[in-house]
Design a protein around this motif. Sequence first.
Motif, short mmCIF file in Angstrom:
data_model
loop_
_atom_site.label_atom_id
_atom_site.label_comp_id
_atom_site.label_asym_id
_atom_site.label_seq_id
_atom_site.Cartn_x
_atom_site.Cartn_y
_atom_site.Cartn_z
N ALA A 49 0.84 -1.21 0.00
CA ALA A 49 0.00 0.00 0.00
C ALA A 49 0.88 1.26 0.00
CB ALA A 49 -0.93 -0.01 1.21
N ARG A 50 2.01 1.19 0.69
CA ARG A 50 2.93 2.34 0.70
C ARG A 50 3.64 2.51 -0.64
NH1 ARG A 50 3.60 0.31 5.94
NH2 ARG A 50 5.44 -0.87 5.37
N TRP A 51 3.74 1.43 -1.41
CA TRP A 51 4.38 1.53 -2.72
C TRP A 51 3.58 2.42 -3.66
CZ3 TRP A 51 6.91 -3.42 -5.09
CH2 TRP A 51 7.91 -3.91 -4.22
N ARG A 52 2.29 2.59 -3.41
CA ARG A 52 1.43 3.40 -4.29
C ARG A 52 1.93 4.84 -4.38
NH1 ARG A 52 -3.40 1.76 -5.82
NH2 ARG A 52 -4.13 -0.29 -5.20
N ARG A 53 2.66 5.30 -3.37
CA ARG A 53 3.17 6.68 -3.37
C ARG A 53 4.42 6.82 -4.23
NH1 ARG A 53 2.44 7.02 3.03
NH2 ARG A 53 3.83 5.28 2.81
N LEU A 54 4.98 5.72 -4.67
CA LEU A 54 6.21 5.75 -5.44
C LEU A 54 5.93 5.94 -6.92
CD1 LEU A 54 8.00 2.69 -3.77
CD2 LEU A 54 8.40 5.12 -3.28
N ALA A 55 6.94 6.39 -7.64
CA ALA A 55 6.84 6.49 -9.09
C ALA A 55 6.85 5.08 -9.69
CB ALA A 55 8.01 7.30 -9.64
N LEU A 56 6.20 4.93 -10.82
CA LEU A 56 6.07 3.63 -11.47
C LEU A 56 7.42 2.96 -11.74
CD1 LEU A 56 3.86 1.72 -12.41
CD2 LEU A 56 4.00 2.77 -14.66
N PRO A 57 8.44 3.68 -12.25
CA PRO A 57 9.74 3.02 -12.46
C PRO A 57 10.35 2.48 -11.16
CG PRO A 57 9.67 5.10 -13.67
CD PRO A 57 8.44 5.05 -12.81
N GLU A 58 10.14 3.17 -10.04
CA GLU A 58 10.68 2.71 -8.77
C GLU A 58 9.95 1.44 -8.31
OE1 GLU A 58 12.87 2.39 -5.24
OE2 GLU A 58 13.27 3.37 -7.15
N ILE A 59 8.64 1.40 -8.52
CA ILE A 59 7.87 0.20 -8.18
C ILE A 59 8.37 -0.98 -8.99
CG2 ILE A 59 5.58 -0.88 -8.31
CD1 ILE A 59 4.40 1.89 -7.69
N GLU A 60 8.56 -0.77 -10.28
CA GLU A 60 9.03 -1.85 -11.15
C GLU A 60 10.43 -2.30 -10.77
OE1 GLU A 60 8.50 -0.03 -14.97
OE2 GLU A 60 6.44 -0.76 -15.14
N LEU A 128 7.25 -17.88 -3.02
CA LEU A 128 7.35 -16.43 -2.85
C LEU A 128 7.32 -15.71 -4.19
CD1 LEU A 128 10.06 -16.15 -0.03
CD2 LEU A 128 7.58 -15.87 0.18
N GLY A 129 7.99 -16.27 -5.17
CA GLY A 129 7.99 -15.67 -6.50
C GLY A 129 6.60 -15.63 -7.12
N ARG A 130 5.86 -16.72 -6.98
CA ARG A 130 4.50 -16.75 -7.55
C ARG A 130 3.58 -15.76 -6.84
NH1 ARG A 130 3.68 -18.46 -12.32
NH2 ARG A 130 1.54 -18.82 -11.73
N LEU A 131 3.63 -15.74 -5.51
CA LEU A 131 2.79 -14.80 -4.76
C LEU A 131 3.11 -13.36 -5.14
CD1 LEU A 131 2.76 -16.21 -1.11
CD2 LEU A 131 0.78 -15.87 -2.60
N ARG A 132 4.39 -13.05 -5.16
CA ARG A 132 4.79 -11.68 -5.47
C ARG A 132 4.43 -11.27 -6.88
NH1 ARG A 132 10.54 -11.44 -2.39
NH2 ARG A 132 9.74 -10.43 -0.51
N ARG A 133 4.61 -12.17 -7.83
CA ARG A 133 4.24 -11.82 -9.20
C ARG A 133 2.77 -11.43 -9.28
NH1 ARG A 133 8.28 -15.28 -10.10
NH2 ARG A 133 9.78 -14.72 -11.68
N ARG A 134 1.94 -12.21 -8.61
CA ARG A 134 0.50 -11.91 -8.62
C ARG A 134 0.24 -10.57 -7.94
NH1 ARG A 134 -2.29 -16.19 -5.80
NH2 ARG A 134 -2.21 -14.86 -3.98
N TRP A 135 0.82 -10.32 -6.78
CA TRP A 135 0.61 -9.07 -6.06
C TRP A 135 1.11 -7.87 -6.86
CZ3 TRP A 135 2.91 -10.79 -0.71
CH2 TRP A 135 2.05 -11.74 -0.13
N TYR A 136 2.29 -7.98 -7.44
CA TYR A 136 2.85 -6.87 -8.19
C TYR A 136 2.04 -6.60 -9.45
CZ TYR A 136 6.95 -7.59 -5.16
OH TYR A 136 7.80 -7.75 -4.08
N ASP A 137 1.60 -7.67 -10.13
CA ASP A 137 0.76 -7.47 -11.31
C ASP A 137 -0.54 -6.78 -10.94
OD1 ASP A 137 2.60 -8.60 -13.02
OD2 ASP A 137 1.63 -10.57 -13.09
N GLU A 138 -1.15 -7.19 -9.84
CA GLU A 138 -2.39 -6.54 -9.40
C GLU A 138 -2.15 -5.07 -9.07
OE1 GLU A 138 -3.76 -8.86 -6.08
OE2 GLU A 138 -4.40 -10.53 -7.35
#
Length: 156
Positions: A49-60, A128-138
């Motif tokens: 939820a805190r990542w939402r404040r970041l710029a898109l390139p930083e999130i990626e 962990l990789g599968r969970l994170r991929r799903r969360w990051y994609d969402e």
Amino acid sequence: MSFDNQVFVWLHLLVSLLLQPVTWGLFGLLALAVMDIGITLGERLGGLARWRRLALPEIERRARKRLDRADLIARVGPMLGLMGTLIPLGPGLAALGEGNVQILSVAMRVAFDTTVLGLLAGVIGFALGRLRRRWYDELLDELEAEGNQHATSLAQ
């Protein structure tokens, strides 16, 4: 013949020296996996939820870094586990040929233990990789939808 025997002696010595670094590598990967579980729990409990404040390139960038770490654990763990399985089997089988079942049993125990540790690290990394991929994609999909909605409202 003497040269061939000496080459095999050196080869065996080199391979047997790898068992300890392989074992330490497995322990290191498991420690990294446990650390990564904690980071993942933190992400799930509000970190994303805190990542939402970041710029898109930083999130990626952050997502790619964390996914790469999970992929490393998932791939290297089973490889080290297999190495830890095969290395002690040589001396164990040689001991069996000499009738020393005690050394064989120790070698088999080490072989099975390193296999299990390697597979455990691989399973953790994969999950962990599968969970994170799903969360990051969402998260990225949500941010993209919000961006499109914002652009549409500005256009009107």
